[in-house]
Design a protein around this motif. Sequence first.
Motif, PDB file in Angstrom:
ATOM      1  N   ARG A  86      22.020   5.089  98.731  1.00 22.19           N
ATOM      2  CA  ARG A  86      21.712   6.073  97.695  1.00 22.19           C
ATOM      3  C   ARG A  86      22.966   6.240  96.851  1.00 22.19           C
ATOM      4  O   ARG A  86      24.023   6.618  97.369  1.00 22.19           O
ATOM      5  N   TYR A  87      22.846   5.913  95.569  1.00 20.59           N
ATOM      6  CA  TYR A  87      23.975   5.999  94.640  1.00 20.59           C
ATOM      7  C   TYR A  87      23.838   7.227  93.753  1.00 20.59           C
ATOM      8  O   TYR A  87      22.733   7.593  93.350  1.00 20.59           O
ATOM      9  N   HIS A  88      24.977   7.807  93.394  1.00 20.76           N
ATOM     10  CA  HIS A  88      25.042   8.866  92.388  1.00 20.76           C
ATOM     11  C   HIS A  88      25.764   8.240  91.195  1.00 20.76           C
ATOM     12  O   HIS A  88      26.944   7.894  91.301  1.00 20.76           O
ATOM     13  N   ILE A  89      25.030   8.064  90.109  1.00 23.28           N
ATOM     14  CA  ILE A  89      25.525   7.318  88.954  1.00 23.28           C
ATOM     15  C   ILE A  89      25.422   8.183  87.704  1.00 23.28           C
ATOM     16  O   ILE A  89      24.392   8.820  87.462  1.00 23.28           O
ATOM     17  N   GLY A  90      26.466   8.182  86.914  1.00 26.38           N
ATOM     18  CA  GLY A  90      26.451   8.936  85.669  1.00 26.38           C
ATOM     19  C   GLY A  90      27.751   8.783  84.930  1.00 26.38           C
ATOM     20  O   GLY A  90      28.451   7.770  85.062  1.00 26.38           O
ATOM     21  N   ALA A 106      22.850  20.071  84.357  1.00 32.73           N
ATOM     22  CA  ALA A 106      23.744  19.777  85.495  1.00 32.73           C
ATOM     23  C   ALA A 106      22.964  19.593  86.793  1.00 32.73           C
ATOM     24  O   ALA A 106      23.487  19.002  87.741  1.00 32.73           O
ATOM     25  N   LEU A 107      21.710  20.060  86.835  1.00 33.64           N
ATOM     26  CA  LEU A 107      20.889  19.853  88.034  1.00 33.64           C
ATOM     27  C   LEU A 107      20.688  18.373  88.345  1.00 33.64           C
ATOM     28  O   LEU A 107      20.503  17.993  89.499  1.00 33.64           O
ATOM     29  N   TYR A 108      20.709  17.530  87.317  1.00 34.61           N
ATOM     30  CA  TYR A 108      20.360  16.118  87.498  1.00 34.61           C
ATOM     31  C   TYR A 108      21.484  15.158  87.095  1.00 34.61           C
ATOM     32  O   TYR A 108      21.248  13.959  86.973  1.00 34.61           O
ATOM     33  N   ALA A 109      22.678  15.679  86.890  1.00 34.77           N
ATOM     34  CA  ALA A 109      23.800  14.825  86.534  1.00 34.77           C
ATOM     35  C   ALA A 109      24.855  14.954  87.633  1.00 34.77           C
ATOM     36  O   ALA A 109      25.307  16.068  87.889  1.00 34.77           O
ATOM     37  N   PRO A 110      25.219  13.887  88.308  1.00 36.42           N
ATOM     38  CA  PRO A 110      24.802  12.505  88.066  1.00 36.42           C
ATOM     39  C   PRO A 110      23.387  12.218  88.599  1.00 36.42           C
ATOM     40  O   PRO A 110      22.828  12.995  89.363  1.00 36.42           O
ATOM     41  N   LEU A 111      22.884  11.078  88.165  1.00 37.62           N
ATOM     42  CA  LEU A 111      21.554  10.619  88.566  1.00 37.62           C
ATOM     43  C   LEU A 111      21.584  10.077  89.991  1.00 37.62           C
ATOM     44  O   LEU A 111      22.628   9.646  90.481  1.00 37.62           O
ATOM     45  N   THR A 112      20.434  10.067  90.638  1.00 38.11           N
ATOM     46  CA  THR A 112      20.310   9.496  91.972  1.00 38.11           C
ATOM     47  C   THR A 112      19.489   8.215  91.892  1.00 38.11           C
ATOM     48  O   THR A 112      18.415   8.196  91.280  1.00 38.11           O
ATOM     49  N   VAL A 113      20.021   7.154  92.492  1.00 37.32           N
ATOM     50  CA  VAL A 113      19.351   5.853  92.518  1.00 37.32           C
ATOM     51  C   VAL A 113      19.326   5.374  93.962  1.00 37.32           C
ATOM     52  O   VAL A 113      20.364   5.310  94.622  1.00 37.32           O
ATOM     53  N   LEU A 114      18.131   5.055  94.458  1.00 33.56           N
ATOM     54  CA  LEU A 114      17.980   4.532  95.816  1.00 33.56           C
ATOM     55  C   LEU A 114      17.748   3.026  95.737  1.00 33.56           C
ATOM     56  O   LEU A 114      16.874   2.567  95.002  1.00 33.56           O
ATOM     57  N   VAL A 115      18.541   2.270  96.493  1.00 37.87           N
ATOM     58  CA  VAL A 115      18.427   0.810  96.542  1.00 37.87           C
ATOM     59  C   VAL A 115      18.202   0.435  98.000  1.00 37.87           C
ATOM     60  O   VAL A 115      18.962   0.851  98.876  1.00 37.87           O
ATOM     61  N   PHE A 127      14.259   5.373  91.141  1.00 40.75           N
ATOM     62  CA  PHE A 127      14.949   6.503  90.524  1.00 40.75           C
ATOM     63  C   PHE A 127      13.955   7.275  89.669  1.00 40.75           C
ATOM     64  O   PHE A 127      12.921   6.743  89.271  1.00 40.75           O
ATOM     65  N   ASP A 128      14.281   8.521  89.421  1.00 44.08           N
ATOM     66  CA  ASP A 128      13.488   9.321  88.504  1.00 44.08           C
ATOM     67  C   ASP A 128      14.020   9.071  87.101  1.00 44.08           C
ATOM     68  O   ASP A 128      15.243   9.091  86.880  1.00 44.08           O
ATOM     69  N   LEU A 129      13.113   8.803  86.167  1.00 38.98           N
ATOM     70  CA  LEU A 129      13.500   8.475  84.802  1.00 38.98           C
ATOM     71  C   LEU A 129      14.280   9.646  84.195  1.00 38.98           C
ATOM     72  O   LEU A 129      13.780  10.777  84.146  1.00 38.98           O
ATOM     73  N   PRO A 130      15.522   9.386  83.770  1.00 37.48           N
ATOM     74  CA  PRO A 130      16.345  10.482  83.239  1.00 37.48           C
ATOM     75  C   PRO A 130      15.659  11.296  82.134  1.00 37.48           C
ATOM     76  O   PRO A 130      15.768  12.522  82.121  1.00 37.48           O
ATOM     77  N   SER A 131      14.941  10.629  81.251  1.00 39.74           N
ATOM     78  CA  SER A 131      14.296  11.373  80.161  1.00 39.74           C
ATOM     79  C   SER A 131      13.282  12.380  80.689  1.00 39.74           C
ATOM     80  O   SER A 131      13.093  13.448  80.091  1.00 39.74           O
ATOM     81  N   SER A 132      12.638  12.071  81.803  1.00 38.48           N
ATOM     82  CA  SER A 132      11.667  13.026  82.353  1.00 38.48           C
ATOM     83  C   SER A 132      12.373  14.186  83.048  1.00 38.48           C
ATOM     84  O   SER A 132      11.869  15.312  83.040  1.00 38.48           O
ATOM     85  N   LEU A 133      13.542  13.933  83.633  1.00 42.89           N
ATOM     86  CA  LEU A 133      14.301  15.012  84.267  1.00 42.89           C
ATOM     87  C   LEU A 133      14.888  15.956  83.220  1.00 42.89           C
ATOM     88  O   LEU A 133      14.750  17.171  83.308  1.00 42.89           O
ATOM     89  N   PHE A 134      15.557  15.368  82.221  1.00 40.84           N
ATOM     90  CA  PHE A 134      16.250  16.178  81.218  1.00 40.84           C
ATOM     91  C   PHE A 134      15.313  16.700  80.137  1.00 40.84           C
ATOM     92  O   PHE A 134      15.595  17.718  79.509  1.00 40.84           O
ATOM     93  N   GLY A 135      14.194  16.023  79.928  1.00 37.55           N
ATOM     94  CA  GLY A 135      13.246  16.437  78.898  1.00 37.55           C
ATOM     95  C   GLY A 135      12.570  17.756  79.194  1.00 37.55           C
ATOM     96  O   GLY A 135      12.101  18.436  78.271  1.00 37.55           O
TER      97      GLY A 135
END
Length: 166
Positions: A86-90, A106-115, A127-135
């Motif tokens: 699980r990566y935290h990327i941003g 700030a709730l969703y930054a950095p993003l979470t990516v599971l590989v 991963f959850d699409l950033p635009s849907s989280l921040f939108g």
Amino acid sequence: MTITSSQPITVSHSVIDLKAAFDSFTHELERLAGRFEPQALRQGTDAASVWALIEGMQGEQGLMIFGMQDHGRLPTLHGQPQKAFRYHIGNPLVAFSMTRHDIRAALYAPLTVLVYAIDAQTTRVEFDLPSSLFGQFGHPEVTEVGLQLDKKLTTLIEKAAEAAKA
């Protein structure tokens, strides 16, 4: 404690299957992405120097890894280890470009990516699409950054997958 409000949100969840071995893909992802090094920021003496230090940490697509957890070790409790990180990327500068308009980003930054490995030659990225989280916040500047992050994150994943195949 009383919850002040609660509302459902719609999140777009992305799943990408790659024809690349887990170890090769994660190696390339980590090589291409920058690495956030918070201790390096102590060298900054003013806002401009801190900004420059953060820019120097950026990798492919202006992103960086803040940290990772090896979730593949957890199944060992039942005798079956799995390859899963699980990566935290941003990017703190990108986060700032949103939180200055709406601190809730700030709730969703950095993003979470599971590989994780599906089999010896297939790796799945979720991963959850950033635009849907921040939108969800309804702030045009924040939503626009989310849309840019959709592209940056998927491009980083594509480039890492291509490099893993080489």
